[in-house]
Write an enzyme that holds these catalytic residues in place. Structure first.
Site, mmCIF file in Angstrom:
data_model
loop_
_atom_site.group_PDB
_atom_site.id
_atom_site.type_symbol
_atom_site.label_atom_id
_atom_site.label_comp_id
_atom_site.label_asym_id
_atom_site.label_seq_id
_atom_site.Cartn_x
_atom_site.Cartn_y
_atom_site.Cartn_z
ATOM 1 C CB THR A 96 -0.909 0.000 1.244
ATOM 2 O OG1 THR A 96 -1.636 -1.222 1.301
ATOM 3 C CG2 THR A 96 -1.888 1.169 1.203
ATOM 4 C CE LYS A 171 -4.743 -2.750 1.707
ATOM 5 N NZ LYS A 171 -3.325 -3.118 1.624
ATOM 6 C CE LYS A 243 2.405 2.134 4.609
ATOM 7 N NZ LYS A 243 1.761 1.157 3.686
#
Length: 295
Positions: A96, A171, A243
């Protein structure tokens, strides 16, 4: 099949993916941490001494890095994929990293005749080790066809959503929910803990009703253990979910989509990160919510 597949990055997801692929393919693994390479060898992979070594004779590379900066360095830095892979090879980005990062790398690799498949995965390490991942794919037909046998070995559910970057977009939507659900599970179990309830029973009961979520079932036992003063296994680092929520925040701000709940979760993870807990399992959030650990 006897095709050779390189797995670069043998972290929490990369190692179980390498283990799964080694059941079907000739897998070579590389990581900057020698201990992770040793674990991959135990699982049936061959050790590579460098990225260039891993790419020799390899047409499909699976990349499992932490963020966009690591992807850029691995792909375009000295001794990286752009220098090591032959034209026609395909790079499968399972991390990701956000749509902008994967598009930039894909464009640079394409200039050298190297194809890219944007294929972020969801499901966690256990499902990665069982070949039971959800994979969200952005790629053209040619690149997808080249990577399909590898993707099929990793996935129980594979959805093609568009070209490069589209996998990262979906995602990001997925991680918006995961980040919120993890924070919500931590808050709920922190409350249950203060009430003196049996936390294992709470997880079991809540997982059967309308409050159920994958993140509650997955994180719940570790949150419960931490609230009891035990040290749970490290499965998902706090800085990783932080993150991911940063990617969510950047995208929603750019698109001017109001996401106040996601923003609150992002700030929670930032606060815990600032307190020095990046390397801890993200279940640490719960004990900080109860005040049993310092921020």
């Amino acid at each position: 099949m006897s095709a050779r597949v390189a797995v670069l990055g043998l972290g929490a997801m990369g190692l179980p993916m390498a283990t799964t692929l080694a059941r079907t393919f000739d897998v070579v693994g590389f990581d900057v941490a020698p201990a992770r390479v040793a674990l991959a060898v135990e699982a049936g992979a061959t050790a590579a001494a460098s990225v260039a070594d891993a790419c020799t004779g390899t047409d499909v590379v699976v990349v499992g890095v932490r963020d966009g900066a690591q992807l850029d360095a691995l792909a375009l830095g000295p001794g990286g994929l752009a220098e090591s892979l032959p034209a026609g090879a395909v790079v499968v980005v399972t991390s990701t990293v956000g749509e902008e990062a994967v598009r930039a790398v894909a464009d640079a690799l394409a200039a050298r005749g190297i194809r890219t498949v944007d294929a972020p995965v969801s499901g966690g390490p256990v499902r990665a080790g069982a070949g039971d991942l959800l994979v969200m794919v952005g790629a053209d037909d040619d690149a997808l066809a080249a990577a399909r046998p590898v993707l099929d070995a990793l996935a129980s559910s594979l959805t093609v959503v568009g070209g490069i970057g589209a996998g990262q977009q979906l995602k990001t939507v997925n991680q918006l929910l995961c980040g919120i659900h993890t924070a919500a599970a931590a808050e709920a179990l922190a409350l249950a803990h203060r009430l003196g309830l049996d936390l294992d029973a709470c997880v079991a009961v809540l997982s059967q009703g309308a409050a159920a979520s994958f993140m509650l079932a997955d994180r719940g036992p570790r949150i419960a253990a931490r609230l009891r003063g035990e040290e749970p296994p490290l499965r998902s680092r706090l800085d990783v979910i932080g993150k991911d929520m940063g990617i969510v925040g950047d995208l929603t701000r750019r698109l001017k989509v109001a996401t106040p709940v996601a923003a609150a979760a992002e700030q929670l993870y930032r606060t815990v990160s600032a307190a020095g807990h990046d390397a801890d399992d993200d279940s640490v959030v719960a004990t900080l919510l109860t005040g049993e650990q310092t921020w």
